[in-house]
Design an enzyme around this catalytic site. Structure first.
Site, PDB file in Angstrom:
ATOM      1  N   CYS A  29      88.003 -32.295  35.795  1.00 39.94           N
ATOM      2  CA  CYS A  29      88.593 -31.013  35.403  1.00 39.94           C
ATOM      3  C   CYS A  29      90.096 -31.075  35.657  1.00 39.94           C
ATOM      4  CB  CYS A  29      87.962 -29.885  36.220  1.00 39.94           C
ATOM      5  SG  CYS A  29      88.611 -28.246  35.847  1.00 39.94           S
ATOM      6  N   HIS A  58      81.122 -26.756  30.060  1.00 38.12           N
ATOM      7  CA  HIS A  58      82.118 -26.850  31.138  1.00 38.12           C
ATOM      8  C   HIS A  58      83.173 -25.749  30.987  1.00 38.12           C
ATOM      9  CE1 HIS A  58      84.760 -29.335  33.924  1.00 38.12           C
ATOM     10  NE2 HIS A  58      85.638 -28.509  33.382  1.00 38.12           N
ATOM     11  N   GLU A  59      83.691 -25.583  29.761  1.00 40.31           N
ATOM     12  CA  GLU A  59      84.726 -24.567  29.536  1.00 40.31           C
ATOM     13  C   GLU A  59      84.139 -23.157  29.618  1.00 40.31           C
ATOM     14  OE1 GLU A  59      87.683 -25.559  29.720  1.00 40.31           O
ATOM     15  OE2 GLU A  59      87.180 -27.687  29.477  1.00 40.31           O
ATOM     16  N   HIS A  88      84.121 -21.926  33.042  1.00 36.33           N
ATOM     17  CA  HIS A  88      85.428 -21.445  33.509  1.00 36.33           C
ATOM     18  C   HIS A  88      85.597 -19.942  33.281  1.00 36.33           C
ATOM     19  CE1 HIS A  88      87.834 -24.700  35.079  1.00 36.33           C
ATOM     20  NE2 HIS A  88      87.538 -25.491  34.066  1.00 36.33           N
TER      21      HIS A  88
END
Length: 199
Positions: free
Chosen positions: A113, A155-156, A159
């Site tokens: 990341c 993954h995003e 966030h």
């Protein structure tokens, strides 16, 4: 414009992000700046909280995976020609996304990341997802993604939900990398891109 990337330890990375409307001020410029920032840091994805914006927006561009493989001439090909083409051509803006479904048997992949530099760990994720989202023109889509593209999106997406890839690690793994995480929070890490460290 290249923006500084928020480092691990900043509370903005733990916030649940808000939906936006087409009237969100400076949105198109922000999207352009996020692409510039991601390219400068040689990333394959970037979420708004990583540039200090608490909004449900992230970008994904996966050609870096295929380019990395091309640099390793003697390595066994990781992707078929079709997969490589798909990765090279994938570039997408995601606004106000909603995860509709995640399916399949979880598989490990070594994730990193931009907000947590110098740390890479295996993370288990499902191989296929269905996502509802708006593009940069606020046109609605519902699309199924798989493989590495799905993983980057997951993954995003984490966030904008206030979650980080290290949250998937065992307590033992977290203890083993605690010193590195503390160093990142304290600004004791060198990167080739600008970072914004917690105050």
């Amino acid at each position: 414009m290249i923006l500084p990337i928020v480092a691990y330890g900043d509370p903005v990375l733990r916030k649940l992000c808000d939906n936006i409307t087409p009237e969100y001020e400076g949105l198109q410029e922000l999207i352009k700046n996020m692409f510039d920032t991601m390219h400068n840091a040689e990333g394959v994805g970037l979420a708004a909280p990583q540039v200090n914006k608490v909004i449900r927006l992230f970008i994904v561009e996966t050609k870096g995976f295929a380019e990395d493989e091309e640099e390793e001439d003697d390595a066994e090909p990781e992707f078929t020609p079709e997969e490589r083409k798909k990765l090279i051509n994938f570039s997408q803006v995601f606004i106000n996304p909603v995860m509709v479904d995640e399916t399949g048997e979880e598989w490990p992949y070594r994730e990193g990341c931009l907000s947590i530099p110098k740390i890479r760990e295996d993370v288990m994720r499902k191989p296929q997802i269905t996502l509802k989202y708006l593009d940069e023109k606020f046109v609605e889509h519902q699309t199924t993604f798989d493989g590495l593209i799905a993983r980057v999106i997951q993954h995003e997406y984490d966030h904008i939900e206030g979650k980080l890839f290290i949250d998937y690690l065992t307590q033992l793994k977290r203890r083993l990398i605690k010193k590195k995480l503390d160093d990142i929070s304290a600004g004791k890490v060198k990167t080739d891109y600008r970072m914004l460290f917690p105050r």
